[in-house]
Motif scaffolding. Structure first.
Motif, PDB file in Angstrom:
ATOM      1  N   ARG B  99     -18.328 -26.953 -24.871  1.00 14.70           N
ATOM      2  CA  ARG B  99     -17.460 -25.916 -24.326  1.00 14.70           C
ATOM      3  C   ARG B  99     -16.905 -25.205 -25.751  1.00 14.70           C
ATOM      4  O   ARG B  99     -16.367 -25.740 -26.696  1.00 14.70           O
ATOM      5  N   GLY B 101     -14.864 -21.747 -25.686  1.00 17.91           N
ATOM      6  CA  GLY B 101     -14.447 -20.848 -24.377  1.00 17.91           C
ATOM      7  C   GLY B 101     -14.813 -21.554 -23.156  1.00 17.91           C
ATOM      8  O   GLY B 101     -14.425 -22.497 -22.787  1.00 17.91           O
ATOM      9  N   GLY B 102     -16.059 -20.860 -22.465  1.00 18.02           N
ATOM     10  CA  GLY B 102     -16.539 -21.826 -21.438  1.00 18.02           C
ATOM     11  C   GLY B 102     -17.551 -22.493 -21.898  1.00 18.02           C
ATOM     12  O   GLY B 102     -17.707 -22.938 -23.142  1.00 18.02           O
ATOM     13  N   PHE B 103     -18.506 -23.179 -21.120  1.00 20.14           N
ATOM     14  CA  PHE B 103     -19.705 -23.907 -21.363  1.00 20.14           C
ATOM     15  C   PHE B 103     -20.719 -22.885 -22.009  1.00 20.14           C
ATOM     16  O   PHE B 103     -21.405 -22.605 -21.382  1.00 20.14           O
TER      17      PHE B 103
END
Lengths: 107, 116
Positions: B99, B101-103
């Motif tokens: 991760r 931020g997002g993945f």
């Protein structure tokens, strides 16, 4: 666990059109929502994180919005390369949970 | 650039175990949680759990407790996931991801097929 209900399950649209995909969380996830694109035989790719932040390198025709329990991904001016399956993911509360996916087909 | 290179496909018998690897490069391995995600054929994604390489701390989806064991080797920047007591329900593609931020970064996936 937080349930993520994604709709529609499938979508057919024409080049140049604009489409939206929705995710409804079973409880408030405080914008901790990401969107992914997956093409057949490939790993998912991050498009949007924290509900509306565009990942580096992702075209600006992708945008995310929402708050609380309701979130959406909008794709403007569809291009052929946008044919894929799209997933949402909440990472507000363990266990992280994904939506069921939306398969986008280009006419 | 960040790369996550996963081990190859595995064909395993019911009741056996399988251990797969995820070798990281292009970033400081100990700085990011490594998650594992399951994708059954034609279906959605399930988060299995995560491990923090710096400390070995883990968080699991309750569904996978007792099924998945997560470890790391900091000397080789490699994360491992072992799945035990395999059944046909464990046949799937397994991804490692980190991760930011997002993945933001994903391995290419390891296909596990459970069959006698």
């Amino acid at each position: 666990d937080i349930q993520m209900t994604q709709s529609p399950a499938s979508l057919s649209a024409s080049l140049g059109e604009t489409v939206s995909i929705e995710c409804l969380a079973s409880e408030d996830i405080y914008n901790n929502l990401a969107w992914y694109q997956q093409k057949p035989g490939k790993s998912p790719q991050l498009l949007i994180y924290y509900a509306s932040s565009l990942q580096d390198g992702v075209p600006s025709r992708f945008s995310g919005s929402g708050s609380g329990t309701q979130y959406s991904l909008k794709i403007n001016s569809l291009e052929s390369e946008d044919a894929a399956t799209y997933f949402c993911l909440q990472d507000s509360e363990y266990p992280w949970t994904f939506g069921g996916g939306t398969k986008l087909e280009l006419k | 650039q960040v790369k996550l290179l996963q081990s190859g496909a595995a064909l395993v018998k019911p009741g056996a175990s399988v251990k797969m690897s995820c070798k990281a490069s292009g970033y400081t391995f100990t700085d990011y949680w490594v998650s594992w995600v399951k994708q059954s054929h034609g279906k959605s994604l399930e988060w299995i759990g995560e491990i923090y390489p710096n400390s070995g701390a883990t968080n699991f989806n309750e569904k996978f407790k007792g099924k998945a064991t997560l470890t790391v080797d900091k000397s080789t920047s490699t994360a491992y996931m072992e799945l035990s007591r395999l059944t046909s329900e464990d046949s799937a593609i397994y991804y490692c991801t980190i991760r930011s931020g997002g993945f933001a970064y994903w391995g290419q996936g390891t296909l596990v097929t459970v069959s006698s």
